[in-house]
Write a protein that holds these residues in place. Sequence first.
Motif, mmCIF file in Angstrom:
data_model
loop_
_atom_site.group_PDB
_atom_site.id
_atom_site.type_symbol
_atom_site.label_atom_id
_atom_site.label_comp_id
_atom_site.label_asym_id
_atom_site.label_seq_id
_atom_site.Cartn_x
_atom_site.Cartn_y
_atom_site.Cartn_z
ATOM 1 N N GLU A 176 0.633 -1.268 0.039
ATOM 2 C CA GLU A 176 0.100 0.111 0.044
ATOM 3 C C GLU A 176 0.729 1.439 0.088
ATOM 4 O OE1 GLU A 176 -3.485 2.221 2.927
ATOM 5 O OE2 GLU A 176 -2.615 0.018 3.566
ATOM 6 N N VAL A 177 2.242 1.219 0.774
ATOM 7 C CA VAL A 177 2.803 2.312 1.003
ATOM 8 C C VAL A 177 3.501 2.616 -0.492
ATOM 9 C CG1 VAL A 177 4.964 3.422 2.089
ATOM 10 C CG2 VAL A 177 2.942 2.156 3.417
ATOM 11 N N ILE A 178 3.930 1.518 -1.099
ATOM 12 C CA ILE A 178 4.815 1.818 -2.294
ATOM 13 C C ILE A 178 3.711 2.234 -3.425
ATOM 14 C CG2 ILE A 178 5.535 0.292 -4.380
ATOM 15 C CD1 ILE A 178 6.698 -1.684 -2.386
ATOM 16 N N VAL A 179 2.492 1.985 -3.323
ATOM 17 C CA VAL A 179 1.513 2.433 -4.427
ATOM 18 C C VAL A 179 1.437 4.070 -4.165
ATOM 19 C CG1 VAL A 179 -0.874 2.719 -5.258
ATOM 20 C CG2 VAL A 179 0.311 0.460 -4.656
ATOM 21 N N GLN A 180 1.212 4.401 -2.781
ATOM 22 C CA GLN A 180 0.943 5.782 -2.412
ATOM 23 C C GLN A 180 2.237 6.444 -2.685
ATOM 24 O OE1 GLN A 180 1.733 6.465 1.809
ATOM 25 N NE2 GLN A 180 0.517 8.137 1.795
ATOM 26 N N MET A 181 3.518 5.923 -2.534
ATOM 27 C CA MET A 181 4.668 6.865 -2.777
ATOM 28 C C MET A 181 4.995 6.890 -4.724
ATOM 29 S SD MET A 181 5.465 7.939 0.155
ATOM 30 C CE MET A 181 7.124 8.365 0.146
ATOM 31 N N THR A 182 4.455 5.943 -5.139
ATOM 32 C CA THR A 182 4.624 5.855 -6.603
ATOM 33 C C THR A 182 3.568 7.066 -7.296
ATOM 34 O OG1 THR A 182 5.104 3.482 -6.905
ATOM 35 C CG2 THR A 182 4.345 4.619 -8.762
ATOM 36 N N ALA A 183 2.690 7.095 -6.702
ATOM 37 C CA ALA A 183 1.685 8.163 -6.939
ATOM 38 C C ALA A 183 2.435 9.543 -6.714
ATOM 39 C CB ALA A 183 0.304 7.844 -6.350
ATOM 40 N N TYR A 184 2.744 9.775 -5.620
ATOM 41 C CA TYR A 184 3.523 10.873 -5.173
ATOM 42 C C TYR A 184 4.704 11.156 -6.439
ATOM 43 C CZ TYR A 184 1.234 11.201 -0.698
ATOM 44 O OH TYR A 184 0.427 11.173 0.462
ATOM 45 N N GLY A 185 5.570 10.383 -6.509
ATOM 46 C CA GLY A 185 6.479 10.276 -7.585
ATOM 47 C C GLY A 185 6.232 10.788 -8.886
ATOM 48 N N ALA A 186 4.891 10.603 -9.238
ATOM 49 C CA ALA A 186 4.241 10.928 -10.433
ATOM 50 C C ALA A 186 4.103 12.360 -10.382
ATOM 51 C CB ALA A 186 3.046 10.385 -10.819
ATOM 52 N N LEU A 187 3.929 13.173 -9.619
ATOM 53 C CA LEU A 187 3.826 14.626 -9.294
ATOM 54 C C LEU A 187 4.906 15.345 -9.764
ATOM 55 C CD1 LEU A 187 1.852 14.850 -6.068
ATOM 56 C CD2 LEU A 187 0.957 15.206 -8.363
ATOM 57 N N GLY A 188 6.252 14.680 -9.676
ATOM 58 C CA GLY A 188 7.593 15.255 -10.092
ATOM 59 C C GLY A 188 8.412 15.642 -8.988
ATOM 60 N N GLY A 189 9.511 16.282 -9.426
ATOM 61 C CA GLY A 189 10.409 16.725 -8.290
ATOM 62 C C GLY A 189 11.703 16.214 -8.430
ATOM 63 N N GLU A 190 12.693 16.868 -7.743
ATOM 64 C CA GLU A 190 13.993 16.559 -8.103
ATOM 65 C C GLU A 190 14.738 15.230 -7.199
ATOM 66 O OE1 GLU A 190 16.428 19.910 -6.642
ATOM 67 O OE2 GLU A 190 16.369 20.693 -8.810
ATOM 68 N N CYS A 191 13.685 14.758 -6.535
ATOM 69 C CA CYS A 191 14.391 13.731 -5.563
ATOM 70 C C CYS A 191 13.069 12.613 -5.444
ATOM 71 C CB CYS A 191 14.966 13.939 -4.157
ATOM 72 S SG CYS A 191 13.824 14.932 -3.074
#
Length: 205
Positions: A176-191
Amino acid sequence: MLVPAVTRVGPVVEKVVQAAEVLQGFITVSRFLDEAQKADVEDILRACVREANTQVDDELFGKGRSLPDSECDKEPVAQKKLAPDWRRHLGKLKHAAAFACIERRLSEKYPNNFAIEPRLRKDEFTQEVLLTDKRAGSLRPDIVLHFTRNITRIQCIYDLKFPCGYSVGANPWSDEVIVQMTAYGALGGECLPALVTPQRGVVRK
């Protein structure tokens, strides 16, 4: 005849220099945090999450004590229940304590470069990140580092996790956490998006 001309040019030159200094100041201030500043932010996040975890446990269960694993999914014994089970009830209390600490400490150093629980979504056509007040199709990360005074230009995303019970060494990277953090990663960012836990500090997958 040349002297008055030089005298008149003086204030103009001075104003140009002042304008250049203001512009340079704006360029210097309006940016992402550098690596040293980002490391400082992460130190603050680690400290605040540890302190919040200890503070709430000490207040509810006694100094140096925490809730047994066997109680995590039971109904909390509390005057004001924030959730139907201890796991989520404690999570809400510890998030609130950590947010207060983070707000206080980051506001002193980087007041224009962080946001707590902003609601963001990515436009499906332009792929731009937008700030929104609508839940549908949006995400609400715990902590976002961003470009100066621009929440939608993301630098890094952090999510606070407070494991319940004695299992302090448990792997926080559930499916569940991996799915959540993957979704956050799709927002972009430098890290890469990171978890912050009391036991492991800042961790990335």
